[in-house]
Design a protein around this motif. Structure first.
Motif, mmCIF file in Angstrom:
data_model
loop_
_atom_site.group_PDB
_atom_site.id
_atom_site.type_symbol
_atom_site.label_atom_id
_atom_site.label_comp_id
_atom_site.label_asym_id
_atom_site.label_seq_id
_atom_site.Cartn_x
_atom_site.Cartn_y
_atom_site.Cartn_z
ATOM 1 N N THR A 39 -34.516 10.332 -0.508
ATOM 2 C CA THR A 39 -35.551 9.313 -0.638
ATOM 3 C C THR A 39 -35.793 9.029 -2.125
ATOM 4 O O THR A 39 -35.452 9.842 -2.988
ATOM 5 N N ALA A 40 -36.360 7.877 -2.386
ATOM 6 C CA ALA A 40 -36.772 7.529 -3.753
ATOM 7 C C ALA A 40 -38.283 7.355 -3.735
ATOM 8 O O ALA A 40 -38.802 6.245 -3.752
ATOM 9 N N ASN A 41 -38.993 8.480 -3.659
ATOM 10 C CA ASN A 41 -40.448 8.427 -3.561
ATOM 11 C C ASN A 41 -41.074 8.361 -4.952
ATOM 12 O O ASN A 41 -40.409 8.008 -5.921
ATOM 13 N N ASP A 42 -42.328 8.718 -5.059
ATOM 14 C CA ASP A 42 -43.023 8.546 -6.330
ATOM 15 C C ASP A 42 -42.648 9.576 -7.382
ATOM 16 O O ASP A 42 -43.058 9.466 -8.533
ATOM 17 N N PRO A 100 -39.801 11.967 -9.683
ATOM 18 C CA PRO A 100 -38.654 11.593 -10.507
ATOM 19 C C PRO A 100 -37.355 11.663 -9.720
ATOM 20 O O PRO A 100 -37.183 12.488 -8.825
ATOM 21 N N GLY A 101 -36.407 10.801 -10.055
ATOM 22 C CA GLY A 101 -35.087 10.835 -9.450
ATOM 23 C C GLY A 101 -35.113 10.574 -7.954
ATOM 24 O O GLY A 101 -36.012 9.933 -7.415
ATOM 25 N N LEU A 102 -34.081 11.085 -7.288
ATOM 26 C CA LEU A 102 -33.976 11.004 -5.823
ATOM 27 C C LEU A 102 -34.345 12.359 -5.235
ATOM 28 O O LEU A 102 -33.841 13.392 -5.677
ATOM 29 N N SER A 103 -35.207 12.342 -4.261
ATOM 30 C CA SER A 103 -35.606 13.598 -3.624
ATOM 31 C C SER A 103 -34.654 13.930 -2.489
ATOM 32 O O SER A 103 -34.335 13.082 -1.648
ATOM 33 N N ILE A 104 -34.174 15.182 -2.466
ATOM 34 C CA ILE A 104 -33.378 15.666 -1.339
ATOM 35 C C ILE A 104 -34.359 16.206 -0.303
ATOM 36 O O ILE A 104 -34.954 17.270 -0.471
ATOM 37 N N GLU A 105 -34.558 15.446 0.764
ATOM 38 C CA GLU A 105 -35.548 15.824 1.777
ATOM 39 C C GLU A 105 -34.998 16.886 2.719
ATOM 40 O O GLU A 105 -35.744 17.765 3.182
ATOM 41 N N SER A 106 -33.702 16.807 3.029
ATOM 42 C CA SER A 106 -33.082 17.817 3.888
ATOM 43 C C SER A 106 -31.601 17.881 3.552
ATOM 44 O O SER A 106 -31.018 16.901 3.091
ATOM 45 N N MET A 107 -31.004 19.046 3.826
ATOM 46 C CA MET A 107 -29.585 19.216 3.506
ATOM 47 C C MET A 107 -29.042 20.367 4.359
ATOM 48 O O MET A 107 -29.472 21.517 4.225
ATOM 49 N N THR A 108 -28.136 20.020 5.254
ATOM 50 C CA THR A 108 -27.513 21.032 6.106
ATOM 51 C C THR A 108 -26.003 20.937 5.945
ATOM 52 O O THR A 108 -25.416 19.865 6.146
ATOM 53 N N ILE A 109 -25.373 22.047 5.576
ATOM 54 C CA ILE A 109 -23.921 22.112 5.409
ATOM 55 C C ILE A 109 -23.416 23.369 6.131
ATOM 56 O O ILE A 109 -23.962 24.460 5.939
ATOM 57 N N ASN A 110 -22.389 23.187 6.960
ATOM 58 C CA ASN A 110 -21.815 24.317 7.699
ATOM 59 C C ASN A 110 -22.892 25.073 8.479
ATOM 60 O O ASN A 110 -22.921 26.311 8.514
ATOM 61 N N ASN A 111 -23.795 24.280 9.084
ATOM 62 C CA ASN A 111 -24.867 24.819 9.919
ATOM 63 C C ASN A 111 -25.905 25.625 9.147
ATOM 64 O O ASN A 111 -26.725 26.338 9.747
ATOM 65 N N ILE A 112 -25.860 25.542 7.824
ATOM 66 C CA ILE A 112 -26.823 26.255 6.987
ATOM 67 C C ILE A 112 -27.836 25.263 6.431
ATOM 68 O O ILE A 112 -27.455 24.286 5.786
#
Length: 542
Positions: free
Chosen positions: A427-430, A432-444
């Motif tokens: 997201t590009a919320n208020d 700085p930068g872009l916020s990583i709201e969620s991240m799942t890789i290899n079921n982790i």
């Protein structure tokens, strides 16, 4: 003893940041097509200045190559037969920026680290051996402000009113003020070699020096074997396309703002001669904006050369002011932005009796601004107008950059064509930068894992992406950097809780950095994001 992996990683991950972005822009600069801007400043913002009775001024501002604002005002009796944006006005000490630019463009012949005596052997080594080209550009040479120029003995001032004794005037009578008798090269050297004008403690505190730029002009002449004016013409004015910019004073008051009233007698309109590198150029707001855009577009310097030129070199007493290679740099914190922070504004101001100017670059937003004034008290409108324009334009550009970043980068990315749950949401919320709201890789769930390693409760943990590789922006592969952060943290001495510059590229996995995310761009739209350390490429699906 082998250190457990989880402990080793925790030593590499920040634990005290609190929304502290790395140096540089927090998002790519905004872009505008001609005619697409809706930015404006109401006329009322310019209606209550005290200088309007006798001072004309013109302002022009652009984001990228698109003009977003222009305004001109002609004081009564100072009207010309055309737009002030096309009218010649002396830019005064903003010329110093052009002198410095010529030096930067001549780096194959002259270096900022070179001593000035290398190019002007007539200077006494015992006085100038420690004075470098760079020290002259950033005003740390130890030279004073003036030499013969403006000496009270030749300025017509009532010196007895100051309690000054009568002293036999042995000054040569040359260069007492612009338009007076021009000093010969030997007379200029004699001035600099006189102990009364000699530099003190080179490379200590900055003291603004006009005469230092006389030496820089003569150094340019020595390495190019050409007049200073000819050098500026063929290096800068001709390539950019600035036919109205000249060191020859204009005479037509229909196309230049020139003295018209008895009280204008002190305006500096004559040829500056030896002082041309200091403040002698006449230009127009249109052409000065064109020069600033040429710098921004890397027509005269490469991206790396331009960034190097913009680096600060000297601290000043103010927390918001620094000096660079001619640049007067401000870090302004009160711009009413969604994410409050200091914005770096690179300026070169100019002011002589009758005229004043500002040349302004704001790289974070690709903003360029030129301000020119002529009249009774032009120094004061210059500063007031700069504040009026930047306080309106910077928040507009910031919001535009945020909305464009949201449209281009924000969304959900997944591993296409599989049943994998690999996904990342930006997201590009208020913040700085872009916020990583969620991240799942290899079921982790990667964010939860990183928060645990960092020792931060998940509700206080954040991960954000920043465009720390500006050369990659606008290409088909844009490199962004992930920075792990806390939403709130303890405030430390001297803001040492904000050390993001010391935390880039903290760890890698079999050579590849875990903090580098590559956006793959097609037709100016993001198609996918590649997570280098995880060896995963996720397609943008929403």
């Amino acid at each position: 003893m082998k250190v457990p992996t989880i402990i080793a990683l925790s030593l590499l991950i920040p634990t005290i940041l609190s929304l502290c972005p790395p140096p540089g822009p927090i998002l790519p600069p905004p872009t505008l097509d001609p005619g697409s801007s809706n930015f404006s400043i109401p006329d009322s913002a310019f209606s209550n200045f005290s200088f309007l009775a006798n001072t004309s001024f013109a302002i022009k501002a652009a984001i990228g190559n698109t003009t977003v604002f222009q305004y001109e005002y002609s004081a009564p009796g100072r009207e010309v037969d055309q737009s002030l944006l096309k009218t010649q006005i002396r830019i005064a000490s903003a010329t110093k920026m052009i002198t410095a630019l010529a030096l930067v463009m001549s780096k194959d012949k002259i270096s900022l680290e070179d001593p000035i005596t290398k190019f002007l052997p007539g200077l006494k080594e015992e006085l100038y051996g420690d004075v470098t080209i760079g020290a002259l550009t950033d005003h740390t040479s130890g030279l004073g402000r003036f030499g013969y120029v403006a000496d009270l003995a030749t300025s017509g001032q009532n010196t007895t009113a100051l309690g000054l004794p009568k002293v036999n005037n042995t000054l040569p009578g040359c260069d007492p003020f612009p338009g007076g008798q021009v000093c010969t090269n030997q007379e200029v050297l004699d001035m600099f070699n006189n102990p009364a004008y000699a530099p003190h403690s080179p490379n200590s505190g900055a003291v603004y020096s006009n005469i230092g730029y006389i030496l820089l002009g003569k150094a340019l002449e020595a390495v190019h074997n050409e007049t200073y004016e000819g050098i500026i013409q063929h290096l800068i004015l001709d390539p950019v396309g600035m036919p109205q910019s000249t060191f020859i004073p204009p005479t037509d008051n229909r196309t230049a703002i020139l003295p018209r009233r008895p009280e204008d007698a002190q305006w500096f309109v004559a040829n500056f001669a030896n002082l041309n590198p200091v403040g002698g150029l006449w230009s127009t707001p249109d052409e000065m904006l064109k020069l600033l855009q040429a710098l921004q577009n890397n027509q005269l310097l490469s991206k790396a050369e331009m960034r190097e030129w913009l680096q600060p070199r000297v601290f000043l007493r103010s927390l918001q002011q620094f000096v660079g290679v001619s640049w007067e740099i401000m870090r302004v914190p009160d711009m009413h932005l969604n994410f409050p922070r200091s914005i770096e504004i690179f300026t070169k101001a100019g002011g002589v009796p009758g005229y004043a100017s500002y040349a302004v670059l704001i790289p974070e937003y690709d903003i360029v601004i030129t301000i020119n004034a002529a009249g009774g008290k032009p120094d004061f409108p210059n500063i007031a107008l700069l504040g009026t324009v930047t306080k309106a334009l910077i928040p507009y550009a910031d919001q535009l950059a945020r909305s464009q970043a949201a449209a281009k980068y924000a969304g959900t990315y997944t591993l296409a064509g599989t049943e994998s749950n690999d996904t990342i949401t930006l997201t590009a919320n208020d913040g700085p930068g872009l916020s990583i709201e969620s991240m799942t890789i290899n079921n982790i769930p990667v964010l939860q894992a990183l928060a645990k390693i960092q020792g931060t409760p998940l509700e206080n943990f954040g991960a954000r992406l920043y465009p720390t590789d500006p050369d990659s922006l606008g290409t088909c592969k844009e490199n962004w950097r992930m920075l792990l952060d806390q939403k709130t943290s303890e405030k430390l001495f001297a803001e040492l809780d904000c050390m993001s510059w010391n935390l880039g590229d903290p760890f890698r996995y079999v050579r590849e950095p875990l903090d580098t995310f590559v956006f793959h761009v097609e037709d100016d739209k993001v198609a996918s994001v590649e997570l280098l350390g995880w060896r995963a490429t996720l397609d943008k699906v929403a």
